[in-house]
Design a protein around this motif. Structure first.
Motif, PDB file in Angstrom:
ATOM      1  N   TYR A  26     -15.907  20.210 -20.195  1.00  0.00           N
ATOM      2  CA  TYR A  26     -16.390  20.818 -19.123  1.00  0.00           C
ATOM      3  C   TYR A  26     -17.361  19.996 -18.489  1.00  0.00           C
ATOM      4  CZ  TYR A  26     -19.131  24.053 -16.334  1.00  0.00           C
ATOM      5  OH  TYR A  26     -19.986  24.894 -15.182  1.00  0.00           O
ATOM      6  N   GLU A  27     -18.236  19.162 -18.970  1.00  0.00           N
ATOM      7  CA  GLU A  27     -19.121  18.022 -18.467  1.00  0.00           C
ATOM      8  C   GLU A  27     -18.585  17.050 -17.414  1.00  0.00           C
ATOM      9  OE1 GLU A  27     -20.735  20.487 -21.567  1.00  0.00           O
ATOM     10  OE2 GLU A  27     -19.303  19.112 -21.864  1.00  0.00           O
ATOM     11  N   ALA A  52     -14.322  27.654 -18.276  1.00  0.00           N
ATOM     12  CA  ALA A  52     -14.782  26.859 -17.159  1.00  0.00           C
ATOM     13  C   ALA A  52     -13.996  27.732 -15.925  1.00  0.00           C
ATOM     14  CB  ALA A  52     -14.233  25.889 -17.136  1.00  0.00           C
ATOM     15  N   VAL A  90     -17.614  18.147  -8.971  1.00  0.00           N
ATOM     16  CA  VAL A  90     -17.930  19.182  -7.984  1.00  0.00           C
ATOM     17  C   VAL A  90     -18.037  18.672  -6.692  1.00  0.00           C
ATOM     18  CG1 VAL A  90     -19.254  21.205  -7.340  1.00  0.00           C
ATOM     19  CG2 VAL A  90     -18.491  20.999  -9.782  1.00  0.00           C
ATOM     20  N   ASN A 127     -19.498  27.952 -15.657  1.00  0.00           N
ATOM     21  CA  ASN A 127     -19.405  28.275 -17.021  1.00  0.00           C
ATOM     22  C   ASN A 127     -19.453  29.682 -17.184  1.00  0.00           C
ATOM     23  OD1 ASN A 127     -19.550  28.338 -19.754  1.00  0.00           O
ATOM     24  ND2 ASN A 127     -20.669  26.719 -19.895  1.00  0.00           N
ATOM     25  N   GLU A 156     -17.498  18.876 -14.406  1.00  0.00           N
ATOM     26  CA  GLU A 156     -18.534  19.330 -13.606  1.00  0.00           C
ATOM     27  C   GLU A 156     -18.927  17.977 -12.787  1.00  0.00           C
ATOM     28  OE1 GLU A 156     -22.322  21.994 -14.622  1.00  0.00           O
ATOM     29  OE2 GLU A 156     -22.050  20.189 -16.028  1.00  0.00           O
TER      30      GLU A 156
END
Length: 154
Positions: A9-10, A125, A16, A120, A13
């Protein structure tokens, strides 16, 4: 262009607001249009009757079903990105989708994708992908919108 590789996820991110990538061009021949017509029971002449389309269609050709163009999104998306460490990925929805220009039989399309937002949701996600499907050698896009995918990371 190399695929964008996402392992968490990080990592996702960090993308974005950025363009994630551009797919290769994909030609859509009449055979694929006919197969889509068979699969969806949509045999409207403007898609499948090349002789009639040459005479009666304003395009002077058969055209690709709009939903066929849309249905290529997951394939083209997978050319741009590889998301690892997943339990599963779900096509969640479409927003602001508009068909801009018809794709003629034999033309090629490609996907341009940006990561519009990432949220999140209790470990899932929710990625909103702002996309456009371009037609080779044409100014107007075939299709634009925001596709939402749910990524269930391990």
């Amino acid at each position: 262009m190399d695929k964008v590789i996402i392992n968490s996820y990080e990592e996702f991110e960090k993308l974005v607001g950025q363009q994630i990538g551009v797919s290769d061009w994909l030609e859509i021949p009449q055979e694929r249009i006919n197969q889509f017509a068979d699969a969806t029971l949509d045999h409207q002449w403007i898609h499948v009757d090349a002789e009639r389309a040459k005479v009666e269609s304003p395009y002077k050709s058969t055209i690709v079903h709009g939903y066929l163009t849309l249905s290529l999104l997951p394939h083209l998306w997978n050319e741009i990105i590889e998301v690892n460490n997943l339990k599963m990925m779900v096509n969640y929805g479409m927003d602001k989708m508009k068909f801009g220009q018809a794709v003629l039989s034999g033309q090629s399309v490609r996907l341009v994708a940006y990561l519009h937002s990432l949220v999140n949701l209790r470990g899932v996600a929710k990625a909103e992908i702002k996309f456009s499907i371009e037609i080779k050698d044409e100014k107007k896009k075939a299709l634009e919108g925001i596709a939402t995918f749910l990524y269930y990371f391990n």
